[in-house]
Write a protein that holds these residues in place. Structure first.
Motif, PDB file in Angstrom:
ATOM      1  N   ARG A 339       0.826  -1.200   0.000  1.00  0.00           N
ATOM      2  CA  ARG A 339       0.000   0.000   0.000  1.00  0.00           C
ATOM      3  C   ARG A 339       0.867   1.259   0.000  1.00  0.00           C
ATOM      4  NH1 ARG A 339      -5.170  -1.180  -1.529  1.00  0.00           N
ATOM      5  NH2 ARG A 339      -5.721  -3.220  -0.670  1.00  0.00           N
ATOM      6  N   LEU A 340       0.514   2.209  -0.887  1.00  0.00           N
ATOM      7  CA  LEU A 340       1.223   3.479  -0.982  1.00  0.00           C
ATOM      8  C   LEU A 340       0.199   4.604  -1.131  1.00  0.00           C
ATOM      9  CD1 LEU A 340       4.050   2.535  -3.527  1.00  0.00           C
ATOM     10  CD2 LEU A 340       4.267   2.690  -1.043  1.00  0.00           C
ATOM     11  N   SER A 341       0.611   5.815  -0.758  1.00  0.00           N
ATOM     12  CA  SER A 341      -0.244   6.993  -0.930  1.00  0.00           C
ATOM     13  C   SER A 341       0.086   7.651  -2.269  1.00  0.00           C
ATOM     14  CB  SER A 341      -0.030   7.990   0.208  1.00  0.00           C
ATOM     15  OG  SER A 341      -0.405   7.424   1.451  1.00  0.00           O
ATOM     16  N   VAL A 342      -0.961   8.049  -2.984  1.00  0.00           N
ATOM     17  CA  VAL A 342      -0.795   8.614  -4.322  1.00  0.00           C
ATOM     18  C   VAL A 342      -1.501   9.967  -4.379  1.00  0.00           C
ATOM     19  CG1 VAL A 342      -1.182   8.278  -6.786  1.00  0.00           C
ATOM     20  CG2 VAL A 342      -0.719   6.319  -5.327  1.00  0.00           C
ATOM     21  N   ARG A 343      -0.863  10.936  -4.991  1.00  0.00           N
ATOM     22  CA  ARG A 343      -1.446  12.265  -5.196  1.00  0.00           C
ATOM     23  C   ARG A 343      -1.143  12.717  -6.614  1.00  0.00           C
ATOM     24  NH1 ARG A 343       0.601  17.586  -4.559  1.00  0.00           N
ATOM     25  NH2 ARG A 343      -1.021  19.129  -4.123  1.00  0.00           N
ATOM     26  N   ILE A 344      -2.212  13.079  -7.339  1.00  0.00           N
ATOM     27  CA  ILE A 344      -2.080  13.549  -8.718  1.00  0.00           C
ATOM     28  C   ILE A 344      -2.549  14.992  -8.779  1.00  0.00           C
ATOM     29  CG2 ILE A 344      -2.767  13.212 -11.114  1.00  0.00           C
ATOM     30  CD1 ILE A 344      -3.275  10.296 -10.467  1.00  0.00           C
ATOM     31  N   LEU A 345      -1.692  15.896  -9.214  1.00  0.00           N
ATOM     32  CA  LEU A 345      -2.027  17.317  -9.320  1.00  0.00           C
ATOM     33  C   LEU A 345      -2.703  17.575 -10.669  1.00  0.00           C
ATOM     34  CD1 LEU A 345      -1.789  20.154  -8.081  1.00  0.00           C
ATOM     35  CD2 LEU A 345       0.395  20.388  -9.272  1.00  0.00           C
ATOM     36  N   LEU A 346      -3.960  18.060 -10.600  1.00  0.00           N
ATOM     37  CA  LEU A 346      -4.718  18.353 -11.807  1.00  0.00           C
ATOM     38  C   LEU A 346      -4.630  19.820 -12.211  1.00  0.00           C
ATOM     39  CD1 LEU A 346      -7.973  16.329 -11.051  1.00  0.00           C
ATOM     40  CD2 LEU A 346      -5.970  15.578 -12.313  1.00  0.00           C
ATOM     41  N   ASP A 347      -4.667  20.737 -11.217  1.00  0.00           N
ATOM     42  CA  ASP A 347      -4.700  22.164 -11.528  1.00  0.00           C
ATOM     43  C   ASP A 347      -4.247  22.942 -10.290  1.00  0.00           C
ATOM     44  OD1 ASP A 347      -5.077  24.560 -12.747  1.00  0.00           O
ATOM     45  OD2 ASP A 347      -7.258  24.549 -12.612  1.00  0.00           O
ATOM     46  N   LYS A 348      -3.672  24.128 -10.495  1.00  0.00           N
ATOM     47  CA  LYS A 348      -3.216  24.976  -9.401  1.00  0.00           C
ATOM     48  C   LYS A 348      -3.337  26.425  -9.842  1.00  0.00           C
ATOM     49  CE  LYS A 348       0.691  25.628  -6.217  1.00  0.00           C
ATOM     50  NZ  LYS A 348       2.063  25.200  -5.888  1.00  0.00           N
ATOM     51  N   ARG A 349      -4.238  27.204  -9.138  1.00  0.00           N
ATOM     52  CA  ARG A 349      -4.476  28.604  -9.492  1.00  0.00           C
ATOM     53  C   ARG A 349      -4.582  29.451  -8.231  1.00  0.00           C
ATOM     54  NH1 ARG A 349      -9.775  28.618 -12.503  1.00  0.00           N
ATOM     55  NH2 ARG A 349     -10.056  26.577 -11.549  1.00  0.00           N
ATOM     56  N   ASP A 350      -4.170  30.693  -8.340  1.00  0.00           N
ATOM     57  CA  ASP A 350      -4.232  31.626  -7.211  1.00  0.00           C
ATOM     58  C   ASP A 350      -5.394  32.604  -7.409  1.00  0.00           C
ATOM     59  OD1 ASP A 350      -3.568  32.688  -4.823  1.00  0.00           O
ATOM     60  OD2 ASP A 350      -1.697  33.644  -5.482  1.00  0.00           O
ATOM     61  N   ASN A 351      -5.812  33.233  -6.280  1.00  0.00           N
ATOM     62  CA  ASN A 351      -6.865  34.260  -6.285  1.00  0.00           C
ATOM     63  C   ASN A 351      -8.178  33.711  -6.850  1.00  0.00           C
ATOM     64  OD1 ASN A 351      -7.844  36.844  -5.707  1.00  0.00           O
ATOM     65  ND2 ASN A 351      -7.430  37.558  -7.789  1.00  0.00           N
ATOM     66  N   VAL A 352      -8.577  32.560  -6.349  1.00  0.00           N
ATOM     67  CA  VAL A 352      -9.806  31.906  -6.793  1.00  0.00           C
ATOM     68  C   VAL A 352     -10.839  31.983  -5.679  1.00  0.00           C
ATOM     69  CG1 VAL A 352     -10.841  29.713  -7.510  1.00  0.00           C
ATOM     70  CG2 VAL A 352      -8.592  30.377  -8.368  1.00  0.00           C
ATOM     71  N   LEU A 353     -12.085  32.349  -6.024  1.00  0.00           N
ATOM     72  CA  LEU A 353     -13.195  32.366  -5.065  1.00  0.00           C
ATOM     73  C   LEU A 353     -13.689  30.935  -4.899  1.00  0.00           C
ATOM     74  CD1 LEU A 353     -14.780  34.562  -3.480  1.00  0.00           C
ATOM     75  CD2 LEU A 353     -16.540  34.400  -5.255  1.00  0.00           C
ATOM     76  N   MET A 354     -13.704  30.458  -3.644  1.00  0.00           N
ATOM     77  CA  MET A 354     -14.022  29.051  -3.421  1.00  0.00           C
ATOM     78  C   MET A 354     -14.679  28.868  -2.072  1.00  0.00           C
ATOM     79  SD  MET A 354     -10.088  27.836  -2.828  1.00  0.00           S
ATOM     80  CE  MET A 354      -9.011  28.774  -1.750  1.00  0.00           C
ATOM     81  N   VAL A 355     -15.237  27.680  -1.864  1.00  0.00           N
ATOM     82  CA  VAL A 355     -15.904  27.336  -0.619  1.00  0.00           C
ATOM     83  C   VAL A 355     -15.687  25.851  -0.356  1.00  0.00           C
ATOM     84  CG1 VAL A 355     -18.134  26.690  -1.630  1.00  0.00           C
ATOM     85  CG2 VAL A 355     -18.061  27.658   0.679  1.00  0.00           C
ATOM     86  N   GLN A 356     -15.884  25.483   0.895  1.00  0.00           N
ATOM     87  CA  GLN A 356     -15.706  24.089   1.276  1.00  0.00           C
ATOM     88  C   GLN A 356     -16.652  23.194   0.476  1.00  0.00           C
ATOM     89  OE1 GLN A 356     -13.382  23.303   3.542  1.00  0.00           O
ATOM     90  NE2 GLN A 356     -13.700  21.098   3.401  1.00  0.00           N
TER      91      GLN A 356
END
Length: 422
Positions: A339-356
């Motif tokens: 078992r291993l942990s995997v993380r795939i980065l799809l997108d990365k942007r700053d100054n984005v309006l967001m919510v939980q």
């Protein structure tokens, strides 16, 4: 002197009316309660429903760094893990055990197949017989050609002799030494010799073609039988089950000395030099995955770079299987199914309006949210963008600092206004 009544006067203590005081205090308290309750009551009466805050989850709209990634648990699998099968029925003798390290072309098991070995012996014998027939046909053809060549040579000699006789008889007839009858006979003899020569030449050519066809037919039959023998030799050689790769014996599907049918599973081999990590991705994120996307693989206190190498076209239980290969040399310390942990980065942007992120995205399809103000959750149209594991991008309908209901809106029954009670 007339006395007054002062001597008869007595100071009387006036006691307060406690009942009246209690009534006044109660009235003040009621007024205070009404002052507090009436605004909330008015909100309750203006709402379509009322839901306890304990059943809800809230989120505040904020602006900042928006990271879309997929984080999941993966397991190490072999990119090359062939399963070996019995090429023929028979008794199997295993040469290895589960977990043994093996090399390419190493014999892992042998199959005893008397039927196949006997068939090989029979076909080999038939091939030898056909080879003898082929060689005999060549000898017979040479012999027959020699006989026909001999007949042609004799016919040519007889023709030359007849020609010489005719010349001699013609000279003798011109000198009156022989009658014309002898000249005519010499001509007939020459003509007969010429006919014999022509037939001998024709027979030699035609018989040569016939002999060539017969030889070629026997050669083709022998070649076909040789191919059949080669195929049987390959099948007999395949009775020695060899490893197709360098690796490790995985699972044994049979017991020692077991008798199996053709195409039965025998064992599997794991190529430890070509390990990949398999992970399950939610269907909603699978559409954003692409071959060649970068990722991080973490385990054993180390982090390795990876690349998405395969994405399954099938959805199973709302998930899609994806595989990552290591970007570079495969780590040596990994094992199958680790078992291993995997993380795939799809997108990365700053100054984005967001919510939980919450269930409101799935329940409303991202078309509306319940905006909370003064204890009232009011249905409000919005437009969402990209989703991450814990955040959702807000494109329109909300502003920074707004508080919305992120989960539990299924209890609102699609009402326009809902009172949030304590």
């Amino acid at each position: 002197m007339i006395r007054d009544t002062s001597a008869q006067d007595r100071l009387v203590e006036v006691k307060p009316n406690r009942k009246r005081l209690i009534m006044i205090g109660g009235g003040v308290a009621v007024l205070a309660v009404l002052a507090l309750v009436l605004p909330q009551a008015s909100r309750l009466f203006s709402a379509d429903a009322s839901v306890s805050t304990s059943r809800l989850a809230f989120g505040v709209v904020e602006r900042g760094l928006f990271v879309r990634d997929i984080a999941a648990e993966g397991k190490v699998v072999a990119a090359v893990s062939p399963t070996l099968y019995a090429t023929s029925g028979g008794a199997v003798t295993l040469k290895v055990h589960a977990g043994d390290s093996v090399k390419k072309d190493q014999v892992l098991a042998t199959i005893v197949s008397p039927e196949l070995t006997n068939k090989l012996a029979q076909e080999q014998s038939a091939a030898d017989a056909m080879e003898v027939d082929y060689k005999r046909a060549q000898i017979d053809a040479r012999k027959k050609r020699g006989e026909l060549q001999k007949a042609l040579d004799n016919a040519q000699i007889d023709q030359k002799s007849a020609e010489s006789d005719l010349v001699r008889y013609q000279k003798a007839f011109a000198q009156g030494a022989v009658p014309s009858r002898d000249v005519d006979k010499a001509k007939d003899t020459l003509q007969k010799a010429q006919i014999t020569t022509r037939h001998a030449t024709t027979d030699l050519g035609m018989d040569g073609d016939s002999q060539n066809f017969d030889i070629e037919s026997k050669k083709l039959a022998h070649d076909r039988q040789v191919l059949l023998v080669k195929d049987l030799l390959r099948q007999v050689d395949d009775l020695n089950v060899r490893s197709p790769v360098d690796g490790q014996v995985g699972q044994l599907f049979i017991a020692e000395r077991a008798t199996v049918a053709k195409d039965a599973q025998l064992l599997s081999v794991i190529d430890l030099s070509a390990l990949v990590v398999e992970m399950k991705v939610p269907e909603s994120f699978a559409r954003d995955l692409g071959i060649g996307m970068g990722g991080e693989i973490t385990g054993n206190g180390n982090t390795w770079k990876g690349l998405v190498s395969a994405i399954s076209p099938e959805v199973v239980n709302g998930e899609v299987a994806a595989r990552l290969r290591f970007d570079g040399e495969t780590p040596k310390q990994l094992r199958q199914n680790q078992r291993l942990s995997v993380r795939i980065l799809l997108d990365k942007r700053d100054n984005v309006l967001m919510v939980q992120r919450g269930s409101f995205v799935d329940e409303s399809g991202g078309s509306y949210a319940y905006l909370v103000r003064d204890g009232i959750a009011e249905k409000h149209p919005i437009r969402v963008g990209a989703n991450s594991i814990d955040k959702v991008e807000i494109l329109d309908g909300l502003k920074e600092g707004d508080r919305i209901v992120t989960s539990g809106t299924d209890s609102f029954k699609n009402a326009a206004r809902v009172a949030i009670s304590r």
